[in-house]
Design an enzyme around this catalytic site. Structure first.
Site, PDB file in Angstrom:
ATOM      1  N   LYS A 166       0.868  -1.180   0.000  1.00 56.26           N
ATOM      2  CA  LYS A 166       0.000   0.000   0.000  1.00 56.26           C
ATOM      3  C   LYS A 166       0.906   1.233   0.000  1.00 56.26           C
ATOM      4  CE  LYS A 166      -3.902   2.049   2.591  1.00 56.26           C
ATOM      5  NZ  LYS A 166      -4.823   1.900   3.740  1.00 56.26           N
ATOM      6  N   SER A 174     -10.247  -0.282   7.129  1.00 65.74           N
ATOM      7  CA  SER A 174      -9.638  -0.101   5.807  1.00 65.74           C
ATOM      8  C   SER A 174      -8.968  -1.333   5.217  1.00 65.74           C
ATOM      9  CB  SER A 174      -8.617   1.031   5.847  1.00 65.74           C
ATOM     10  OG  SER A 174      -9.272   2.279   5.851  1.00 65.74           O
ATOM     11  N   SER A 229      -9.893   2.193   3.010  1.00 66.81           N
ATOM     12  CA  SER A 229      -8.965   2.928   2.187  1.00 66.81           C
ATOM     13  C   SER A 229      -7.980   2.075   1.398  1.00 66.81           C
ATOM     14  CB  SER A 229      -8.172   3.886   3.077  1.00 66.81           C
ATOM     15  OG  SER A 229      -7.312   3.152   3.943  1.00 66.81           O
TER      16      SER A 229
END
Lengths: 492, 484, 96
Positions: A80, A179, A155
């Protein structure tokens, strides 16, 4: 024929060790898929092809020499873009960091790279991890591979879309209010959020320090166990990292589930839960019953306050954490500032997107003179009430179960203009963050809407440091079901 | 005409003498090239986290114990949020509600010789900011973040001081104390020790405090006194003119000798303190406190008491000799060297020389006692020659000067210059006879009652002997001989 | 709770965020809704509850030894800086 991208991490590890394929071949295979499939998905911000091949080459050498100690050696992964990667663009999905090349590796990046993991690239995400749909990224929305009109959740939407589309067998992710788990549910993956303090936060760009925790998105619980073993552990650079030994999560996976006490959280079946999703959760619970587990209804009376609590605590921390983005030492600076004040205000006004600004302002307000007690202090107190509710429940049961998200993936654009509706996506996931509990989401079925069918996730929450138990519980389910093997159409 | 009382409280910032920063492992050394000592944590880079330096906590506890303060068993770091280019994270990590050191106190010596107790409200740990350099970079400001993250102990006093002189005495006392404790180098030019002064005035007899102004960043004892005196006069003038004092932050301009209003850093200072979620509660166990207590040196007040009781020094002299740990160490090294020569009982003589000739010479060369050109052992060598009457006090001063200039032992100089005192009665007798013979008129006058001329004869004898004759013997013998 | 345009301007100033004329009313509206939403917290009885700052109750701050482990890396770190001269970060004039 079984393709490389159909194999789990465990299978890929076996294949590498048996010399059925090399790490370089693996990297090439996934880089090829990224090149072909990512443009439609927008799951990656940066692809690090050359570095990946060099890392893979080294991993092959280690494997050949029999010196690769980790089961992860030679396996490809996507990080990420919230994790700092030395010498590689690290944007956090923001214009603010659109030019930011991190000068150091996050602890988990360093650990995984020492284990021989091959980084293919950096995943798109909601800006500074603030969002539940991956629509707040400066780099544009990520599409859900199950239906390109739908959001992948957020997210960690880029990480989820990439793994769901089989662009990599694993991606790292972070979870502040859901998330990891919510995107896992919306894309049919296994998403794992460890106990707060289990995985180092050093080098993970902070959103809300007392809630943030890094974890994984994989196909299976077994794969999560493999990765977690190398990610987790004490880090002297993170004061909130906990100094307890990391157990061998793989060793516990096959424990029988007979007698397992599962808490059905009453409040998890309220709050806008769609009936089709609820039915799939009940179905999953019946699978557990067949395996010998006992279902016990429990109540977490303060849980309905978790979303408002979160939307005080998280913005408060973020408003302060994001003050360092001021255009002085790194990141975006506005053109031709008139004076210091103008530089601050325009750099931050232009560098941050609408949702990030909204949360900074929310947090600034709840900490400001005259409002601190009414909002921030009160939220911290309710946070304790919620945490105590969980502690009481775990005196009766081993794990808690319920839905991960009230609905399957929704349309891109459907909720962007209504922050409260968007925030309520996390109604079932936030509690675990407030209490610092380990939690995960496993795919447990699909709902069909017109000509598409969308995945649904079952959430499993455990007491502090019960990672091994959670993985064991999820693995048992995945031995009985096939939902985790489903691949979206067009990505087989 | 109303009479006014001044009320002063000080917030002293002492940089703690750790090797590394309070939350990072970068060096704290002064004078490095710009930004060479600012690491990722000090720069507030995305993703980095603070980890507390144990030594900074140890030093804060040491201070707390030295002022008799309660050490908080559990203290919390909080964030103080504001934007400033020398504050990299946009917040300063400080302590707000629960500081590491609670209430304590110390005593200052007033000019009239009485002692006054000054309360210490609290002392807390925090990080220093960087520096803005205002030299002209095409109308821009340069930021050096080397200092960012240097540990500070902020020592907050009660508003117990009633004059600029008391404030200076308190500041000096803390200055002495932190250097005794070896927790701060006390270098005020380099900013290691500085203070903010909260000043207000109120009509004598009124209980309620007046509105205060805060004078920022005072980094010399002289400036503190001047700034406070200016500020007091300004406030009285304002009040007497019927105006109100506005609570504000002011800066002292040493060139003009004035304080001026600092355009407020933030329109409304709203620091939005909250507990730093990156740091956990600091728990200080009894064992830790005990281990720190074991390292406490003899404190200045204890040392001064010993000097007055054991050595019979005056409170003033004891105060001067204990004003710095180094001065006391030097003094006691002189005593030890005298003792090694079996010359006990010369504590006052030693005190006079250390405070007199030695301090004057140090001041003249603008050096510290640790850099003295005459070490304690050598000074003891000189004092030994006074004690055993080899030389007079007057000659000793001459010898001292040569020792300072030539880096030699007292004995070598006395020998080389032939300064040994004449104590041979026969030799002195002979000289007196010569002097009397050479000055018949003065002799006659003296004998006819002009007693004042005694001094003239002493002078003549000393002149002939080059000052080496033992003055006491000269006195005795002259008296007898002149009497006839 | 309804925030005014002035309230939002103050918050934005405190947070050093420039908002455009179009953004301002949007924030007035959405922030008001958020504060209405979080007002639910008033329903909880917190009179005897200690605030909770960290999820792991028993953890205390670890202290590291006082060691210097860093060397001068300013050149590397300043590669990300918008403006540097003479090894200093440059900003518009700071007026005291």
């Amino acid at each position: 024929m079984t393709e490389l991208h159909h194999l789990t991490l465990a299978q890929l590890n076996e294949g590498l060790r048996a010399r059925r394929f090399s790490s370089v071949e693996l990297a090439r295979h996934f880089l090829g898929r990224i090149e072909r499939l990512n443009p439609a998905l927008n799951a990656l911000i940066t692809v690090t092809g050359e570095q990946a091949l060099a890392q893979a080459q080294r991993a092959d050498e280690l494997l050949a020499a029999g010196e690769a100690t980790s089961v992860l050696a030679g396996l490809p992964l996507i990080h990420k873009d919230i994790f700092c990667t030395d010498g590689v663009l690290t944007t956090c999905g923001s214009r603010m960091l659109s030019n930011f090349v991190a000068p150091y590796d996050a602890t988990i990046v360093e650990r995984l790279s020492q284990a021989g993991v091959v980084m293919l690239g950096k995943a798109n995400m909601d800006e500074f991890a603030m969002g539940s749909s991956n629509e707040t990224s400066w780099y544009g929305p990520v599409k859900n591979p199950w239906d390109l009109k739908k959001v992948p959740g957020g997210s960690s939407g880029g990480s989820a879309a990439a793994v769901a589309a089989r662009l990599a067998p694993v991606a790292t992710a972070t979870d502040t209010g859901g998330s990891i788990r919510q995107p896992a549910a919306l894309t049919g993956l296994t998403g794992f959020k460890p106990t707060y303090g289990r995985v180092s936060r050093y080098g993970m760009i902070a959103f809300a320090s007392s809630l943030d925790q890094a974890g994984t998105l994989t196909y299976t619980a077994k794969d999560a166990a493999m990765v977690l073993r190398d990610m987790a552990g004490f880090d002297p650079r993170d004061s909130t990292s906990v100094d307890t030994p990391v157990p061998d999560y793989l060793a516990e996976l096959d424990q029988p589930l007979t007698g397992l006490k599962i808490g059905l959280v009453k409040e998890f079946f309220e709050g806008g839960l769609e009936e089709s999703t609820a039915n799939l959760i009940r179905e999953a619970l019946r699978v557990y019953e067949r395996m010998g587990a006992k279902l016990i209804e429990v109540s977490l009376p303060n849980l309905p306050l978790s979303v408002p609590t979160y939307y005080v605590v998280a913005p408060a921390e973020c408003s302060s954490n994001l003050s360092r983005f001021d255009g002085v030492r790194f990141g975006y600076r506005c053109e031709n500032p008139k004076n210091l004040e103008d530089m601050y205000k325009r750099s931050r006004g232009e560098g941050f997107g609408a949702e990030v600004k909204r949360r900074i302002m929310t947090g600034t307000y709840v900490l400001s003179a005259g409002y601190y007690d009414a909002y921030y202090l009160r939220a911290q107190k309710v946070r304790r009430l919620i945490t105590d509710d969980f502690a009481r429940a775990f005196q009766q049961v081993d794990v808690l179960m319920g839905p991960t998200s009230p609905t399957p993936a929704f349309d891109i654009g459907a909720k962007v203009d209504d922050p409260i509706t968007m925030y309520l996506n996390d109604i079932y996931t936030i509690g675990a963050n407030l209490a610092g509990l380990p939690a995960m989401s496993v795919p447990c079925g699909k709902v069909t809407m017109g000509d598409t069918s969308l995945p649904v996730g079952l959430q499993i929450i455990g007491p502090h440091f019960a990672e091994a138990k959670l993985l064991n519980v999820a693995h048992g389910y995945q031995n009985e079901t096939l939902w985790h093997r489903d691949i979206p159409k067009g990505y087989e | 005409m109303m009479s006014w009382e001044t009320v002063i409280g000080l917030e002293i910032h002492a940089q703690l003498a750790t090797r590394s920063k309070i939350f990072s492992s970068a060096a704290t050394a002064y004078g490095a090239a710009p930004n060479a000592q600012a690491n990722l944590v000090d720069l507030g880079y995305p993703g980095v986290l603070p980890v507390l330096n144990r030594e900074a906590v140890r030093m804060a506890v040491k201070f707390g114990l030295a002022v008799g303060a309660q050490i908080s068993p559990r203290s919390i770091f909080a964030r103080k949020n504001y934007f400033y280019p020398d504050l990299p994270k946009g917040y300063q990590i400080s302590q707000y509600e629960t500081p590491v050191v609670g209430k304590g106190q110390l005593q200052i010596l007033l000019e009239d010789g009485t002692l006054k107790t000054i309360g210490i409200t609290r002392a807390h740990l925090e990080e220093d900011a960087g520096k803005s350099l205002h030299e002209d970079f095409h109308g821009l400001t340069g930021i050096d973040l080397n200092r960012a993250g240097t540990p500070l102990l902020e020592i907050v006093s009660e508003p117990d001081m009633r004059s600029a002189k008391e404030a200076v005495a308190y500041m000096k006392k803390i200055h002495t104390l932190v250097r005794y404790l070896e927790i701060c180098d006390g270098n005020m030019q380099e900013g290691s020790f500085r203070c903010d002064a909260n000043v207000s005035v109120r009509p004598v007899g009124q209980e309620k405090f007046g509105t205060r102004c805060e004078i920022k960043n005072l980094n010399s004892f002289r400036y503190i006194e001047k700034a406070i005196n200016y500020e007091v006069a300004r406030q009285i003038e304002e009040l007497e003119a019927g105006r109100k004092i506005k609570q504000e932050t002011r800066l002292f301009d040493p060139d003009k000798g004035e304080t001026r209003s600092l355009r407020s850093k933030e329109e409304a200072n709203d620091y939005r303190y909250f507990p730093d979620p990156d740091l956990l509660p600091v728990v200080i166990e009894k064992d830790f406190i005990d281990s720190v207590r074991a390292t406490l040196p003899e404190l200045p007040d204890q040392k001064a008491a010993r000097y007055t009781e054991k050595f019979g020094l005056s409170a003033y002299d004891a105060g001067v000799l204990t004003a710095s740990r180094e001065m006391g160490d030097y003094y006691e090294a002189v005593l030890a060297a005298l003792q090694a020569r079996n010359l006990e009982g010369n504590e006052k003589l030693a005190a006079n020389w250390v405070m007199g000739e030695l301090s004057a010479a140090l001041n003249k060369d603008n050096i510290e006692v640790t850099q003295s050109r005459i070490d304690a052992k050598r000074l003891a060598g000189l004092l030994a020659r006074i004690a055993d009457a080899t030389i007079s006090g007057k000659i000793a001063k001459e010898v001292f000067e040569s020792m300072w200039a030539e880096n030699q032992d007292a004995d070598a100089i006395i020998e080389a210059k032939g300064l040994k005192q004449i104590t041979d009665t026969g030799a002195i007798d002979k000289t007196i006879d010569e002097v009397m013979a050479a000055n018949p008129k003065q002799l006659a006058d003296y004998r006819s009652g002009k007693d004042k001329l005694f001094g003239f004869f002493v002078g003549q004898v000393m002149k002939v002997t080059g000052g080496k004759a033992n003055p006491a013997q000269v006195n005795d013998l002259l008296k007898k001989k002149l009497a006839g | 709770m309804s925030l005014t345009r002035h309230d939002v301007e103050n918050i934005a100033q405190l947070a050093r965020l420039a908002l455009t004329e179009e953004q301002l009313p949007v924030y007035v509206d959405s922030l008001s809704k958020i504060f209405d939403f979080v007002a639910q917290l008033n329903a909880a009885d917190t009179s005897t509850v200690e605030p909770m700052a960290h999820p792991l109750a028993d953890q205390v701050q670890r202290m590291r030894p006082d060691e210097v482990l860093d060397s001068d890396q300013h050149a590397k770190y300043q590669r990300n800086a918008p403006r540097v001269e003479a090894d200093l970060y440059l900003v518009p004039q700071v007026i005291e």
